[in-house]
Design an enzyme around this catalytic site. Structure first.
Site, PDB file in Angstrom:
ATOM      1  N   HIS A 271      10.443  -9.495  66.826  1.00  0.00           N
ATOM      2  CA  HIS A 271       9.490  -8.401  67.052  1.00  0.00           C
ATOM      3  C   HIS A 271       8.788  -8.133  65.734  1.00  0.00           C
ATOM      4  O   HIS A 271       9.432  -7.968  64.704  1.00  0.00           O
ATOM      5  CB  HIS A 271      10.186  -7.129  67.523  1.00  0.00           C
ATOM      6  CG  HIS A 271       9.287  -5.925  67.431  1.00  0.00           C
ATOM      7  ND1 HIS A 271       8.050  -5.876  68.059  1.00  0.00           N
ATOM      8  CD2 HIS A 271       9.397  -4.757  66.760  1.00  0.00           C
ATOM      9  CE1 HIS A 271       7.465  -4.725  67.780  1.00  0.00           C
ATOM     10  NE2 HIS A 271       8.261  -4.021  66.988  1.00  0.00           N
TER      11      HIS A 271
ATOM     12  N   HIS B 161       0.571  -1.638  68.715  1.00  0.00           N
ATOM     13  CA  HIS B 161       1.889  -1.687  68.077  1.00  0.00           C
ATOM     14  C   HIS B 161       2.181  -3.053  67.443  1.00  0.00           C
ATOM     15  O   HIS B 161       2.279  -3.165  66.239  1.00  0.00           O
ATOM     16  CB  HIS B 161       2.943  -1.318  69.133  1.00  0.00           C
ATOM     17  CG  HIS B 161       4.350  -1.331  68.632  1.00  0.00           C
ATOM     18  ND1 HIS B 161       5.392  -0.791  69.345  1.00  0.00           N
ATOM     19  CD2 HIS B 161       4.921  -1.822  67.506  1.00  0.00           C
ATOM     20  CE1 HIS B 161       6.522  -0.935  68.676  1.00  0.00           C
ATOM     21  NE2 HIS B 161       6.254  -1.571  67.559  1.00  0.00           N
TER      22      HIS B 161
ATOM     23  N   HIS C  92       4.863  -6.627  63.707  1.00  0.00           N
ATOM     24  CA  HIS C  92       3.558  -5.952  63.749  1.00  0.00           C
ATOM     25  C   HIS C  92       2.567  -6.862  63.026  1.00  0.00           C
ATOM     26  O   HIS C  92       1.700  -6.389  62.305  1.00  0.00           O
ATOM     27  CB  HIS C  92       3.641  -4.587  63.068  1.00  0.00           C
ATOM     28  CG  HIS C  92       4.808  -3.749  63.505  1.00  0.00           C
ATOM     29  ND1 HIS C  92       5.440  -2.852  62.674  1.00  0.00           N
ATOM     30  CD2 HIS C  92       5.453  -3.686  64.706  1.00  0.00           C
ATOM     31  CE1 HIS C  92       6.429  -2.262  63.349  1.00  0.00           C
ATOM     32  NE2 HIS C  92       6.467  -2.760  64.569  1.00  0.00           N
TER      33      HIS C  92
ATOM     34  N   GLU D  89      14.295   0.130  67.407  1.00  0.00           N
ATOM     35  CA  GLU D  89      13.710  -0.675  68.485  1.00  0.00           C
ATOM     36  C   GLU D  89      14.592  -1.854  68.905  1.00  0.00           C
ATOM     37  O   GLU D  89      14.097  -2.839  69.457  1.00  0.00           O
ATOM     38  CB  GLU D  89      12.334  -1.187  68.060  1.00  0.00           C
ATOM     39  CG  GLU D  89      11.318  -0.074  67.921  1.00  0.00           C
ATOM     40  CD  GLU D  89       9.902  -0.609  67.919  1.00  0.00           C
ATOM     41  OE1 GLU D  89       9.193  -0.421  68.908  1.00  0.00           O
ATOM     42  OE2 GLU D  89       9.522  -1.241  66.914  1.00  0.00           O
TER      43      GLU D  89
HETATM   44 ZN   LIG Z   1       7.757  -2.182  66.252  1.00  0.00          ZN
END
Ligand SMILES: [Zn+2]
Length: 281
Positions: free
Chosen positions: A140, A210, A142, A121
């Site tokens: 980034h 996500h 979760h 990603e």
């Molecule tokens: Zn991710």
């Protein structure tokens, strides 16, 4: 050549470049040659070693604070070349060392991965750095308390001054719009661009089903924002159980953000979080 010999050579090559960054041949030959022959002289074309060190701390802190687990990543724009960014190889953030930090171009391709696996990603980072020249660092994650806000239509809004950077509320990126049925991950530049569009000029964007992305003008600021996004999500869910929430208005958020987002306010928790990590390699 035997597999063992080959493995030894690969291991030795990896060991002598810690961390290894490369510059394209247009770099002045004199400066590269000087620094190559004298290791005491920092190469003016390479990223600031302090930036690399802070990025390693950011990885460890985000893990220690429960924002990332085995997954999630943090990057920093290269201070010497704005078209590049620094991001670890594919590894759990808690295990990142300086030797794991790699450089990527504006399209999310590694300059020299040295045979290492890279995050699928990474296009999240590439797309946002392309779209937002003001952004110098990206997280980034979760982070768990944030996930419910991406799937329920309840807007994540600033419940207290520490998360005033959420402003009028975080937008939600809907990957189904335009991409249909996917595996939910941002694995190419087209998806990255769509995510960057949802972020707009904001500080945080949620990704339905996500996770989320936080951006900042420094590693310290983005770590601060990623951590307090998670804290705000926890507190907002808790407050919602008690009754209707009186959020910060956008005007209050702007005023509070000017204070809590100051360099002094961001440095204090950073030093505290760093002290929990100790020395890094
Ligand atoms: Zn991710």
């Amino acid at each position: 050549m035997s597999k063992f010999k080959l493995a030894m050579i690969v291991a030795l090559c990896a060991a002598v470049v810690v961390p290894a960054f490369t510059r394209t041949p247009q770099a002045p030959a004199s400066s590269s040659a000087a620094s190559a022959s004298d290791p005491k002289l920092p190469d003016p074309k390479l990223p600031d070693p302090k930036l690399v060190e802070d990025l390693v701390y950011a990885n460890r802190i985000l893990s220690d604070q429960g924002v990332v687990d085995a997954f999630g990543h943090v990057s920093a724009r290269d201070d010497k070349d704005p078209n590049r960014f620094l991001l670890a190889r594919s590894v759990a953030p808690a295990l990142v060392t300086k030797a794991d930090i790699l450089e990527f171009d504006r399209n999310g391709e590694p300059i020299d991965a040295r045979g290492r696996a890279v995050y699928l990603e990474r296009f999240i980072h590439a797309a946002i750095y392309r779209a937002r020249p003001d952004v110098k660092a990206i997280v980034h994650s979760h982070s768990p308390a944030v996930i419910p806000f991406g799937v329920t239509g309840t807007i994540l809004r600033p419940i207290y001054h520490m998360s005033a950077f959420l402003g009028a509320g975080a937008p939600v990126f809907e990957i189904r719009n335009g991409a249909g049925m996917t595996n939910m991950m941002i694995t190419d530049n087209k998806l990255g661009d769509a995510l960057a569009k949802s972020l707009g000029d904001g500080t945080v964007v949620l990704m339905r089903g996500h996770g989320s992305v936080a951006v900042g003008d420094s590693i310290l600021q983005v770590v601060h924002r990623a951590i307090y996004t998670e804290v705000n999500a926890r507190l907002q869910a808790e407050a919602a159980r008690l009754g209707p929430i009186n959020f910060l208005t956008p005007e209050e958020a702007a005023k509070a953000d000017a204070q809590t987002d100051s360099k002094a306010s961001i440095s204090r928790p950073w030093e505290l979080w760093k002290s929990r990590i100790g020395k890094i390699e």
